[in-house]
Design a protein around this motif. Structure first.
Motif: not given
Length: 378
Positions: A70-72, A100-101, A134-136
């Motif tokens: 991740c990058d956030h 995207p987040k 699936t969710y994302a």
């Protein structure tokens, strides 16, 4: 990467609404110096756990991660920067992060001179993380449909009785699977006929989330982070009840777990419950709308129970992602089928599935299969 996938599986049922992730860190000579997995939402991510175990030995080494770092900054800091700070010079990623987040970790690492390889064992990493993907990707909850039936496919006798077709061992296995889901969904027909509690009551919480994944390993205490205690989560109970007919004394309203009653947006009801109003569909409530609304409430995985009508509604719309069937060594010859109208008018429209696992649970047989659509669709 295969080891990282094994590690990721240990987070099933406790990381929601986060993904399951595994990480293995090698030093510059190729020796494993750190392993980790994401154990629970809000806890350290897999990369951070593995780097903490590796300490200075990670410098000049390689990290294998099942999902793009991740990058956030959320409840924890960005894993891309943790890898940079540790001095890792190469990162191998199985699956790109579709969120995207959180996406962008691979780009940041490359921008700072880290060699990044993507797509290694992607199919295995996708499978271990299929609920969250699936969710994302689709913006809806992942659906596992569970049913119990006789060998001739009957889920109830002619008089409607269905308790109990399968054994106590099979029912205990169902509770373990329920405990790994974010929500348990049933229709009003099941509520009126059986008055179920729809709660997860596993005999043990150990390895409950691996019940549908027989190849997942048992916890190894030498893996950093394995001793972290996940917060106990109670699955949400969801009743699909377009007309608001749920009896006020129904056991799903007993307060043992949170309950959501999905009703039509035009229905007038004085039902004292948390209501979710959904648009009407030609044969009830719109299941697409239900799954999108549940996803908005951070429900990543749904365990679909209930009768053949509800199952058929989800199946014909391509909203069943996994099937768990318990077959009892018994025959009825007549009675209710396990699956109702599923949109099949001719053999060319048959729903084809691929088997994942066959297991004997007590005297019964548990089959795990999935339809041929994937999380990459739509």
């Amino acid at each position: 990467m295969a080891r990282a996938v094994e590690l990721a599986a240990r987070g099933h049922g406790t990381t929601s609404p986060n993904p399951v992730v595994g990480c293995v860190v090698l030093d510059g000579s190729g020796e494993v110096v750190g392993e980790g997995f994401h154990a629970y939402a809000g806890g350290p991510h897999a990369e951070v756990v593995a780097l903490a175990q590796a300490e200075e030995r990670a410098r000049g080494g390689t990290a294998y991660v099942t999902l793009e770092p991740c990058d956030h900054t959320g409840r924890t800091g960005p894993c891309s920067r943790a890898l940079l700070a540790a001095g890792v010079v190469r990162v191998v990623v199985a699956v790109a992060d579709p969120s995207p987040k959180a996406a962008g970790g691979a780009a940041r690492l490359r921008a700072h001179g880290v060699a990044v390889t993507s797509g290694v064992l992607a199919d295995a990493a996708e499978r271990v993380n299929e609920e969250w993907l699936t969710y994302a990707r689709l913006g809806r909850s992942h659906v596992t449909w569970k049913f119990a039936a006789t060998l001739d496919g009957r889920s109830a006798a002619e008089d409607g009785t269905s308790q109990w077709i399968t054994s106590p061992e099979a029912r205990a296995d169902v509770h373990r699977l329920r405990a790994g889901a974010d929500a348990i969904v049933a229709g009003i027909g099941t509520i009126l006929a059986d008055d179920p509690r729809l709660t997860a009551r596993p005999t043990t919480r150990a390895a409950h989330s691996d019940a549908a994944r027989p190849t997942a390993p048992a916890a190894r205490p030498e893996v950093a982070g394995a001793k972290e205690g996940p917060r106990v989560r109670t699955p949400l109970r969801v009743v699909i009840d377009s007309e608001g007919r749920t009896p006020p004394d129904a056991r799903v309203l007993d307060g043992a777990a949170p309950t959501l009653i999905a009703v039509a947006d035009d229905v007038d009801t004085d039902l004292k419950a948390d209501l979710l109003r959904l648009p009407r569909h030609q044969d009830g409530l719109d299941p697409h709308a239900l799954l999108r609304e549940l996803a908005a409430r951070e429900v990543v995985s749904v365990f679909l129970e209930g009768g053949p009508t509800l199952a058929g509604s989800f199946m014909r719309r391509g909203l069943v992602d996994r099937v768990v069937a318990y077959l009892a060594p018994a025959l009825l010859g007549s009675g209710r089928a396990a699956l109702g109208a599923a949109g099949v008018r001719t053999i060319g429209e048959i729903h084809r599935l691929t088997f994942d696992d066959f297991s004997q649970i007590g005297p019964d047989l548990r089959l795990i299969a999935r339809p041929h659509h994937t999380t990459r669709e739509k």
